[in-house]
Design a protein around this motif. Structure first.
Motif, PDB file in Angstrom:
ATOM      1  N   SER A 273       0.830  -1.213   0.000  1.00 28.61           N
ATOM      2  CA  SER A 273       0.000   0.000   0.000  1.00 28.61           C
ATOM      3  C   SER A 273       0.862   1.259   0.000  1.00 28.61           C
ATOM      4  O   SER A 273       0.545   2.242  -0.680  1.00 28.61           O
ATOM      5  N   LEU A 274       1.966   1.252   0.754  1.00 26.32           N
ATOM      6  CA  LEU A 274       2.861   2.412   0.779  1.00 26.32           C
ATOM      7  C   LEU A 274       3.559   2.584  -0.564  1.00 26.32           C
ATOM      8  O   LEU A 274       3.676   3.711  -1.072  1.00 26.32           O
ATOM      9  N   TRP A 275       4.021   1.497  -1.131  1.00 28.22           N
ATOM     10  CA  TRP A 275       4.666   1.551  -2.450  1.00 28.22           C
ATOM     11  C   TRP A 275       3.681   2.015  -3.513  1.00 28.22           C
ATOM     12  O   TRP A 275       4.028   2.792  -4.404  1.00 28.22           O
ATOM     13  N   ASN A 276       2.426   1.597  -3.421  1.00 28.89           N
ATOM     14  CA  ASN A 276       1.408   2.065  -4.355  1.00 28.89           C
ATOM     15  C   ASN A 276       1.162   3.562  -4.207  1.00 28.89           C
ATOM     16  O   ASN A 276       0.932   4.265  -5.195  1.00 28.89           O
ATOM     17  N   ALA A 277       1.191   4.059  -2.966  1.00 25.37           N
ATOM     18  CA  ALA A 277       1.009   5.497  -2.730  1.00 25.37           C
ATOM     19  C   ALA A 277       2.143   6.292  -3.364  1.00 25.37           C
ATOM     20  O   ALA A 277       1.922   7.356  -3.971  1.00 25.37           O
ATOM     21  N   VAL A 278       3.372   5.785  -3.249  1.00 20.46           N
ATOM     22  CA  VAL A 278       4.529   6.451  -3.869  1.00 20.46           C
ATOM     23  C   VAL A 278       4.371   6.457  -5.383  1.00 20.46           C
ATOM     24  O   VAL A 278       4.619   7.482  -6.051  1.00 20.46           O
ATOM     25  N   GLN A 279       3.932   5.337  -5.941  1.00 22.83           N
ATOM     26  CA  GLN A 279       3.745   5.258  -7.390  1.00 22.83           C
ATOM     27  C   GLN A 279       2.651   6.216  -7.863  1.00 22.83           C
ATOM     28  O   GLN A 279       2.766   6.830  -8.935  1.00 22.83           O
ATOM     29  N   LEU A 280       1.596   6.350  -7.084  1.00 21.83           N
ATOM     30  CA  LEU A 280       0.510   7.261  -7.448  1.00 21.83           C
ATOM     31  C   LEU A 280       1.002   8.695  -7.495  1.00 21.83           C
ATOM     32  O   LEU A 280       0.649   9.454  -8.420  1.00 21.83           O
ATOM     33  N   VAL A 281       1.819   9.092  -6.543  1.00 21.59           N
ATOM     34  CA  VAL A 281       2.402  10.449  -6.535  1.00 21.59           C
ATOM     35  C   VAL A 281       3.266  10.652  -7.782  1.00 21.59           C
ATOM     36  O   VAL A 281       3.206  11.702  -8.436  1.00 21.59           O
ATOM     37  N   LEU A 282       4.055   9.651  -8.120  1.00 23.38           N
ATOM     38  CA  LEU A 282       4.913   9.747  -9.312  1.00 23.38           C
ATOM     39  C   LEU A 282       4.086   9.825 -10.590  1.00 23.38           C
ATOM     40  O   LEU A 282       4.459  10.537 -11.536  1.00 23.38           O
ATOM     41  N   ILE A 283       2.971   9.113 -10.632  1.00 27.27           N
ATOM     42  CA  ILE A 283       2.087   9.188 -11.803  1.00 27.27           C
ATOM     43  C   ILE A 283       1.569  10.610 -11.996  1.00 27.27           C
ATOM     44  O   ILE A 283       1.612  11.165 -13.105  1.00 27.27           O
ATOM     45  N   LEU A 284       1.071  11.208 -10.925  1.00 29.15           N
ATOM     46  CA  LEU A 284       0.551  12.574 -10.999  1.00 29.15           C
ATOM     47  C   LEU A 284       1.644  13.554 -11.403  1.00 29.15           C
ATOM     48  O   LEU A 284       1.416  14.468 -12.209  1.00 29.15           O
ATOM     49  N   PHE A 285       2.833  13.359 -10.870  1.00 30.54           N
ATOM     50  CA  PHE A 285       3.959  14.231 -11.192  1.00 30.54           C
ATOM     51  C   PHE A 285       4.324  14.136 -12.672  1.00 30.54           C
ATOM     52  O   PHE A 285       4.543  15.158 -13.338  1.00 30.54           O
ATOM     53  N   VAL A 286       4.373  12.913 -13.204  1.00 28.93           N
ATOM     54  CA  VAL A 286       4.753  12.714 -14.603  1.00 28.93           C
ATOM     55  C   VAL A 286       3.690  13.269 -15.537  1.00 28.93           C
ATOM     56  O   VAL A 286       4.014  13.904 -16.556  1.00 28.93           O
ATOM     57  N   VAL A 287       2.405  13.057 -15.222  1.00 30.44           N
ATOM     58  CA  VAL A 287       1.334  13.597 -16.072  1.00 30.44           C
ATOM     59  C   VAL A 287       1.383  15.114 -16.096  1.00 30.44           C
ATOM     60  O   VAL A 287       1.235  15.743 -17.159  1.00 30.44           O
TER      61      VAL A 287
ATOM     62  N   PRO B 126       0.209  -0.321  -9.707  1.00 38.86           N
ATOM     63  CA  PRO B 126       1.416  -0.694 -10.442  1.00 38.86           C
ATOM     64  C   PRO B 126       1.214  -0.750 -11.953  1.00 38.86           C
ATOM     65  O   PRO B 126       2.088  -0.311 -12.718  1.00 38.86           O
ATOM     66  N   ALA B 127       0.059  -1.266 -12.393  1.00 38.47           N
ATOM     67  CA  ALA B 127      -0.214  -1.318 -13.830  1.00 38.47           C
ATOM     68  C   ALA B 127      -0.345   0.082 -14.408  1.00 38.47           C
ATOM     69  O   ALA B 127       0.178   0.382 -15.498  1.00 38.47           O
ATOM     70  N   LEU B 128      -1.031   0.970 -13.680  1.00 38.76           N
ATOM     71  CA  LEU B 128      -1.179   2.354 -14.140  1.00 38.76           C
ATOM     72  C   LEU B 128       0.176   3.059 -14.173  1.00 38.76           C
ATOM     73  O   LEU B 128       0.477   3.815 -15.107  1.00 38.76           O
ATOM     74  N   PHE B 129       1.004   2.801 -13.166  1.00 39.71           N
ATOM     75  CA  PHE B 129       2.345   3.384 -13.121  1.00 39.71           C
ATOM     76  C   PHE B 129       3.160   2.957 -14.337  1.00 39.71           C
ATOM     77  O   PHE B 129       3.811   3.780 -14.987  1.00 39.71           O
ATOM     78  N   PHE B 130       3.115   1.680 -14.636  1.00 41.21           N
ATOM     79  CA  PHE B 130       3.872   1.189 -15.791  1.00 41.21           C
ATOM     80  C   PHE B 130       3.375   1.810 -17.085  1.00 41.21           C
ATOM     81  O   PHE B 130       4.171   2.264 -17.918  1.00 41.21           O
ATOM     82  N   MET B 131       2.053   1.849 -17.251  1.00 40.07           N
ATOM     83  CA  MET B 131       1.495   2.354 -18.501  1.00 40.07           C
ATOM     84  C   MET B 131       1.710   3.850 -18.679  1.00 40.07           C
ATOM     85  O   MET B 131       1.782   4.334 -19.816  1.00 40.07           O
ATOM     86  N   VAL B 132       1.808   4.600 -17.597  1.00 38.35           N
ATOM     87  CA  VAL B 132       1.979   6.053 -17.704  1.00 38.35           C
ATOM     88  C   VAL B 132       3.448   6.439 -17.563  1.00 38.35           C
ATOM     89  O   VAL B 132       4.051   7.005 -18.486  1.00 38.35           O
ATOM     90  N   VAL B 133       4.041   6.146 -16.421  1.00 41.35           N
ATOM     91  CA  VAL B 133       5.397   6.618 -16.127  1.00 41.35           C
ATOM     92  C   VAL B 133       6.430   5.958 -17.031  1.00 41.35           C
ATOM     93  O   VAL B 133       7.267   6.633 -17.649  1.00 41.35           O
ATOM     94  N   VAL B 134       6.377   4.636 -17.127  1.00 40.37           N
ATOM     95  CA  VAL B 134       7.374   3.937 -17.932  1.00 40.37           C
ATOM     96  C   VAL B 134       7.189   4.247 -19.417  1.00 40.37           C
ATOM     97  O   VAL B 134       8.172   4.420 -20.153  1.00 40.37           O
ATOM     98  N   THR B 135       5.950   4.345 -19.870  1.00 45.69           N
ATOM     99  CA  THR B 135       5.711   4.709 -21.275  1.00 45.69           C
ATOM    100  C   THR B 135       6.290   6.079 -21.591  1.00 45.69           C
ATOM    101  O   THR B 135       6.923   6.276 -22.641  1.00 45.69           O
ATOM    102  N   VAL B 136       6.090   7.044 -20.701  1.00 44.49           N
ATOM    103  CA  VAL B 136       6.633   8.392 -20.926  1.00 44.49           C
ATOM    104  C   VAL B 136       8.161   8.354 -20.955  1.00 44.49           C
ATOM    105  O   VAL B 136       8.798   9.023 -21.782  1.00 44.49           O
ATOM    106  N   LEU B 137       8.765   7.567 -20.072  1.00 40.39           N
ATOM    107  CA  LEU B 137      10.229   7.444 -20.071  1.00 40.39           C
ATOM    108  C   LEU B 137      10.728   6.823 -21.376  1.00 40.39           C
ATOM    109  O   LEU B 137      11.749   7.245 -21.934  1.00 40.39           O
ATOM    110  N   GLU B 138      10.015   5.815 -21.870  1.00 33.84           N
ATOM    111  CA  GLU B 138      10.384   5.194 -23.141  1.00 33.84           C
ATOM    112  C   GLU B 138      10.173   6.152 -24.309  1.00 33.84           C
ATOM    113  O   GLU B 138      10.844   6.042 -25.346  1.00 33.84           O
TER     114      GLU B 138
END
Length: 228
Positions: free
Chosen positions: A85-99, A148-160
């Motif tokens: 749950s904590l790792w998911n919260a960190v990923q959610l913050v990173l998703i918002l930041f990247v968008v 995690p799936a949303l993080f991969f599809m948004v953050v990792v896609t943008v990095l790629e």
């Protein structure tokens, strides 16, 4: 995952990247390739599709590298934060930041004299694809897999996607040409992974069972020999 299913994942993802690159390449750069279809130049259409297909293969390789890198990062994240749950919260913050950065930083770099709506629309395309894929991943596995799936599809896609995003030309045709093969390959890998793992486990269990059966047969034959 066994080697056979790993190779299958690699080859099918390559094919998806190539085909998507070929189709989207024609659509994204239609003004450039339209004369080939107007005059029905078959050789030009085929040679162009082969070139676009080849570029799509490159995008697919980038996608696969990002996918396996994320699997490693995800494990490290779970180990560091000790809580899903904590790792998911960190990923959610990173998703918002990247968008936010996908809109704001690109607008600062390329948006002089034009509206911000096109930059928001592009970010929404990525976010929508991520939400849809994450929803199906959640239905396929459990609720914990959504972030995690949303993080991969948004953050990792943008990095790629950075090689095209950071290009000074800001060519929309290249933006979409790279984006959709990346999204298609990333979504496919994410959704098919659990199925391939389950298949690998079944194949491994079946292989072990077939190896144990002859061994039991030999043991029984030996026991009968002793008793005679």
């Amino acid at each position: 995952m066994n080697s056979r299913n790993l190779v299958k994942l690699f080859l099918t993802t390559l094919l998806i990247g190539g085909v998507t690159g070929g189709v989207v390449g024609f659509l994204a750069r239609w003004s450039e390739f339209k004369p080939y279809f107007s005059s029905f130049e078959v050789s030009a259409i085929l040679s162009t599709f082969i070139w676009l297909f080849g570029v799509g293969l490159i995008f697919s390789v980038i996608s696969q590298a990002g996918f396996f890198a994320y699997l490693t990062i995800h494990r490290f994240g779970l180990g560091i934060f000790k809580s899903a749950s904590l790792w998911n919260a960190v990923q959610l913050v990173l998703i918002l930041f990247v968008v936010f950065d996908l809109v704001y930083l690109r607008y600062l770099s390329f948006g002089s004299g034009e509206g911000i709506s096109s930059y928001i629309a592009l970010a929404l395309v990525v976010l929508a694809a991520g939400l849809i894929t994450a929803y199906f991943k959640m239905k396929q596995t459990n609720k914990q897999s959504f972030i995690p799936a949303l993080f991969f599809m948004v953050v990792v896609t943008v990095l790629e996607w950075i090689p095209v995003l950071s290009a000074s030309a800001n060519d929309e045709s290249w933006l979409y040409f790279m984006l959709f093969p990346l999204l298609a390959c990333n979504a496919y890998q994410l959704l098919v992974l659990s199925k391939l793992i389950q298949r690998s486990q079944r194949e491994l269990a079946s292989k072990r069972g077939s190896q144990q059966t002859p061994a039991k047969g030999k043991m029984k034959a030996g026991e009968l020999g002793k008793g005679s």
